[in-house]
Enzyme design. Structure first.
Site, PDB file in Angstrom:
ATOM      1  N   HIS A   1      -1.382   0.208  -9.730  1.00 31.76           N
ATOM      2  CA  HIS A   1      -2.077  -0.760  -8.865  1.00 31.76           C
ATOM      3  C   HIS A   1      -2.673  -1.903  -9.687  1.00 31.76           C
ATOM      4  O   HIS A   1      -3.886  -2.132  -9.677  1.00 31.76           O
ATOM      5  CB  HIS A   1      -3.164  -0.062  -8.039  1.00 31.76           C
ATOM      6  CG  HIS A   1      -3.448  -0.787  -6.747  1.00 31.76           C
ATOM      7  ND1 HIS A   1      -3.678  -0.128  -5.559  1.00 31.76           N
ATOM      8  CD2 HIS A   1      -3.532  -2.109  -6.453  1.00 31.76           C
ATOM      9  CE1 HIS A   1      -3.905  -1.018  -4.601  1.00 31.76           C
ATOM     10  NE2 HIS A   1      -3.823  -2.226  -5.122  1.00 31.76           N
TER      11      HIS A   1
ATOM     12  N   ARG B   1       0.864  -1.180   0.000  1.00 32.87           N
ATOM     13  CA  ARG B   1       0.000   0.000   0.000  1.00 32.87           C
ATOM     14  C   ARG B   1       0.902   1.232   0.000  1.00 32.87           C
ATOM     15  O   ARG B   1       1.960   1.240   0.648  1.00 32.87           O
ATOM     16  CB  ARG B   1      -0.912   0.040   1.229  1.00 32.87           C
ATOM     17  CG  ARG B   1      -2.103  -0.910   1.170  1.00 32.87           C
ATOM     18  CD  ARG B   1      -3.159  -0.497   0.128  1.00 32.87           C
ATOM     19  NE  ARG B   1      -4.305  -1.388   0.125  1.00 32.87           N
ATOM     20  CZ  ARG B   1      -4.448  -2.472  -0.644  1.00 32.87           C
ATOM     21  NH1 ARG B   1      -3.493  -2.810  -1.498  1.00 32.87           N
ATOM     22  NH2 ARG B   1      -5.534  -3.201  -0.586  1.00 32.87           N
TER      23      ARG B   1
ATOM     24  N   GLU C   1      -2.738   7.706  -4.505  1.00 32.80           N
ATOM     25  CA  GLU C   1      -3.190   7.102  -5.769  1.00 32.80           C
ATOM     26  C   GLU C   1      -4.684   7.265  -6.011  1.00 32.80           C
ATOM     27  O   GLU C   1      -5.150   7.175  -7.146  1.00 32.80           O
ATOM     28  CB  GLU C   1      -2.825   5.608  -5.812  1.00 32.80           C
ATOM     29  CG  GLU C   1      -3.624   4.745  -4.838  1.00 32.80           C
ATOM     30  CD  GLU C   1      -3.299   3.256  -4.959  1.00 32.80           C
ATOM     31  OE1 GLU C   1      -2.118   2.892  -4.935  1.00 32.80           O
ATOM     32  OE2 GLU C   1      -4.263   2.463  -5.074  1.00 32.80           O
TER      33      GLU C   1
HETATM   34  P1  NAD Z   1      -1.207 -11.369   4.579  1.00 32.09           P
HETATM   35  O1  NAD Z   1      -2.115 -10.922   5.666  1.00 32.09           O
HETATM   36  O2  NAD Z   1      -1.232 -12.787   4.148  1.00 32.09           O
HETATM   37  O3  NAD Z   1       0.303 -11.012   4.989  1.00 32.09           O
HETATM   38  C1  NAD Z   1       0.693  -9.800   5.560  1.00 32.09           C
HETATM   39  C2  NAD Z   1       1.913 -10.066   6.413  1.00 32.09           C
HETATM   40  O4  NAD Z   1       2.377  -8.807   6.923  1.00 32.09           O
HETATM   41  C3  NAD Z   1       1.615 -10.964   7.627  1.00 32.09           C
HETATM   42  O5  NAD Z   1       2.561 -12.007   7.695  1.00 32.09           O
HETATM   43  C4  NAD Z   1       1.740 -10.020   8.806  1.00 32.09           C
HETATM   44  O6  NAD Z   1       2.202 -10.662   9.996  1.00 32.09           O
HETATM   45  C5  NAD Z   1       2.749  -9.022   8.276  1.00 32.09           C
HETATM   46  N1  NAD Z   1       2.777  -7.789   9.047  1.00 32.09           N
HETATM   47  C6  NAD Z   1       1.779  -7.197   9.732  1.00 32.09           C
HETATM   48  N2  NAD Z   1       2.247  -6.107  10.369  1.00 32.09           N
HETATM   49  C7  NAD Z   1       3.566  -6.034  10.079  1.00 32.09           C
HETATM   50  C8  NAD Z   1       4.584  -5.134  10.459  1.00 32.09           C
HETATM   51  N3  NAD Z   1       4.354  -4.098  11.280  1.00 32.09           N
HETATM   52  N4  NAD Z   1       5.824  -5.333   9.961  1.00 32.09           N
HETATM   53  C9  NAD Z   1       6.083  -6.392   9.151  1.00 32.09           C
HETATM   54  N5  NAD Z   1       5.157  -7.287   8.774  1.00 32.09           N
HETATM   55  C10 NAD Z   1       3.913  -7.099   9.237  1.00 32.09           C
HETATM   56  O7  NAD Z   1      -1.483 -10.392   3.374  1.00 32.09           O
HETATM   57  P2  NAD Z   1      -1.092 -10.622   1.835  1.00 32.09           P
HETATM   58  O8  NAD Z   1      -2.217 -11.304   1.143  1.00 32.09           O
HETATM   59  O9  NAD Z   1       0.274 -11.192   1.747  1.00 32.09           O
HETATM   60  O10 NAD Z   1      -1.097  -9.110   1.316  1.00 32.09           O
HETATM   61  C11 NAD Z   1      -0.144  -8.170   1.791  1.00 32.09           C
HETATM   62  C12 NAD Z   1      -0.565  -6.776   1.374  1.00 32.09           C
HETATM   63  O11 NAD Z   1      -0.461  -6.667  -0.048  1.00 32.09           O
HETATM   64  C13 NAD Z   1      -2.051  -6.450   1.650  1.00 32.09           C
HETATM   65  O12 NAD Z   1      -2.236  -5.983   2.965  1.00 32.09           O
HETATM   66  C14 NAD Z   1      -2.359  -5.397   0.640  1.00 32.09           C
HETATM   67  O13 NAD Z   1      -2.123  -4.126   1.210  1.00 32.09           O
HETATM   68  C15 NAD Z   1      -1.341  -5.640  -0.488  1.00 32.09           C
HETATM   69  N6  NAD Z   1      -1.972  -6.072  -1.734  1.00 32.09           N
HETATM   70  C16 NAD Z   1      -1.690  -5.393  -2.881  1.00 32.09           C
HETATM   71  C17 NAD Z   1      -2.262  -5.775  -4.086  1.00 32.09           C
HETATM   72  C18 NAD Z   1      -1.942  -5.087  -5.378  1.00 32.09           C
HETATM   73  O14 NAD Z   1      -2.686  -5.232  -6.354  1.00 32.09           O
HETATM   74  N7  NAD Z   1      -0.831  -4.352  -5.483  1.00 32.09           N
HETATM   75  C19 NAD Z   1      -3.156  -6.847  -4.104  1.00 32.09           C
HETATM   76  C20 NAD Z   1      -3.403  -7.552  -2.925  1.00 32.09           C
HETATM   77  C21 NAD Z   1      -2.806  -7.154  -1.734  1.00 32.09           C
END
Ligand code: NAD
Length: 334
Positions: free
Chosen positions: A295, A234, A263
Site C-alpha cells: 500500500h 482497495r 492487509e
Molecule cells: P475517484 O472518486 O476520483 O474515482 C473513482 C471512480 O470510480 C469514479 O469515477 C466512480 O464513478 C467510479 N466507480 C464508482 N463505483 C464504481 C463501480 N461500481 N464500477 C466502476 N467504477 C465505479 O477516486 P480516485 O481518487 O480515483 O481513487 C480511486 C480509489 O483508489 C480510491 O477509492 C481508493 O480506494 C484508491 N486509492 C488507493 C491509494 C493507494 O495508495 N494505493 C491511494 C489513493 C486512493
C-alpha cells in the site's frame, strides 16, 4: 484543536508537524490502529485523524461519540473503513482528502505494469546472483495492447493519460463517464466487453457494496488467457481465492497488487522477524508472476505534503465554521 492521529508513522509526524506550523493544532501521535480494542486511546479527543486500516464501525463510532469526538478526519481518499451512516446517527462529521496528486497512485500502477511485464523483480535478483541469462524474462510491448480501466475518476483518468503515451488502446468501465477520458479516445464498454478484450486490467474504483469482490471467479473466467491484473484501489475489490485459482490455471498471467483484503494485519509494519500467519497472502508470494507492494501507491513527497495540508485545513475549517469541507456523507455512497 486537540487531534489524535491514529496509525501514526514517522512520515505522518514529519509531514503533519510541518503543515501544523501554520495551522497550530495540538497533535498527539498514536502508533496503534483504531478499532474496537483500542477505542479508549482516543477518549476526549474532539478530532480523530485516521488512515486506511483504522476500523470505524458502528461500535467504535458509538464509543467515540460518547467519548466526545465530533470529527473524523481521514488522511486518505477512500472511506470504506468508516460506517458513514452510523457516523451521521452519532452526530460525528467525517472529512477526507478527496484529491491529492492522483499521479502518485497512477504512476505506481504503471510501475507495477512495467515491472511485471519486463520481470524487473526477477531480473534484479538474477543480476545480483551473477546470473545474466535471459530465458524467462521475455516481455511484450505495451504499444497497441488493450488496457481496461475500471473506475475512471481522478486516478483512473491519470492512468489513461500515461498509458495513452505508451500507445495503448484504452477501454474503460465506470458508472459515470469521464469527459477527459472520452476526449483522449477511451472507449467505454460493459464489464464483460472489458474483461474479454483487455490484455491488462487495472482497478481504480472505490470499494463499496457494488465493487466488493468485483473480480471473482465469474469475472476471471471472462478474461483473456494470460491477462495482467493490477489492483491499487482497495483489497476487497478482488476475491483473492478466485485470483489464486486463476493464477494456478494460467488464466491470470500477471498479478500486481498494492492492496490486499486482509492487509490490516500486515501492511505498514516491519514483520520481517515474525511468522506470517496469513496463508492466502503467503500463497500469493509463491508465484513468480505476482508482484506485491505494501500500500505505497500514495507514498510520494508531493502526495504526503498535500494530504497533511488538506487534512489540517479540513480540521481548521471545522473549528472556524462548525461546517465541513471535503465531507463524506451518505450521498457519496450512491
Ligand atoms: P475517484 O472518486 O476520483 O474515482 C473513482 C471512480 O470510480 C469514479 O469515477 C466512480 O464513478 C467510479 N466507480 C464508482 N463505483 C464504481 C463501480 N461500481 N464500477 C466502476 N467504477 C465505479 O477516486 P480516485 O481518487 O480515483 O481513487 C480511486 C480509489 O483508489 C480510491 O477509492 C481508493 O480506494 C484508491 N486509492 C488507493 C491509494 C493507494 O495508495 N494505493 C491511494 C489513493 C486512493
Amino acid at each position: 484543536m486537540k487531534i489524535a492521529v491514529c496509525s501514526a508513522q514517522s512520515y505522518d509526524r514529519e509531514f503533519l508537524l510541518a503543515a501544523n506550523h501554520k495551522a497550530g493544532h495540538e497533535l498527539v501521535f498514536l502508533e496503534s490502529r483504531l478499532n474496537e480494542e483500542t477505542q479508549r486511546m482516543v477518549a476526549d479527543f474532539p478530532v480523530v485523524c485516521v488512515f486506511v486500516n483504522d476500523i470505524l464501525n458502528q461500535t467504535v463510532l458509538q464509543a467515540l461519540a460518547a467519548q466526545g469526538t465530533r470529527l473524523i478526519a481521514l488522511r486518505c481518499a477512500g472511506f470504506n473503513n468508516v460506517d458513514i451512516q452510523a457516523a451521521a446517527r452519532f452526530a460525528i462529521r467525517v472529512v477526507r482528502v478527496p484529491a491529492y496528486s492522483p499521479y502518485s497512485v497512477a504512476e505506481h500502477a504503471v510501475a507495477l505494469i512495467l515491472a511485471l511485464n519486463r520481470k524487473i523483480h526477477l531480473a534484479y535478483n538474477r543480476v545480483r546472483n551473477g546470473n545474466f541469462a535471459l530465458p524467462g524474462l521475455l516481455g511484450f510491448e505495451l504499444r497497441g495492447r488493450t488496457v481496461g480501466i475500471i473506475g475512471t475518476g481522478r486516478i483512473g483518468n491519470a492512468v489513461a493519460h500515461i498509458l495513452h503515451g505508451f500507445g495503448c488502446r484504452l477501454m474503460a468501465y465506470d458508472t459515470v463517464q469521464n469527459t477527459e477520458c472520452i476526449k483522449l479516445g477511451v472507449q467505454y464498454v460493459t464489464l464483460h466487453e472489458l474483461y474479454a478484450a483487455s490484455d491488462i486490467i487495472t482497478l481504480h474504483c472505490p470499494l463499496n457494496q457494488q465493487t466488493y469482490h468485483l473480480i471473482n471467479t465469474a469475472a476471471v473466467q471472462q478474461m483473456k488467457a494470460g491477462v495482467m491484473l493490477i489492483n491499487t484501489s482497495r483489497g476487497g475489490v478482488i476475491d483473492t481465492q478466485a485470483v489464486i485459482a486463476g493464477l494456478k490455471a494460467n488464466k491470470i498471467g500477471y498479478l500486481g497488487l498494492d492492496v490486499y483484503e486482509q492487509e490490516g494485519d500486515l501492511f505498514f509494519q516491519d514483520l520481517s522477524s515474525k511468522v506470517i500467519q496469513d496463508d492466502i497472502f503467503e500463497r500469493l508470494l509463491t508465484f513468480h508472476n505476482v508482484l506485491i507492494t505494501g500500500h505505497q501507491g500514495f507514498f510520494t513527497d508531493e502526495a504526503l505534503h498535500s494530504i497533511a495540508q488538506t487534512t489540517l485545513e479540513n480540521i481548521s475549517f471545522f473549528e472556524r465554521t462548525g461546517q465541513c469541507q471535503n465531507e463524506v456523507t451518505s450521498e457519496l455512497l450512491r
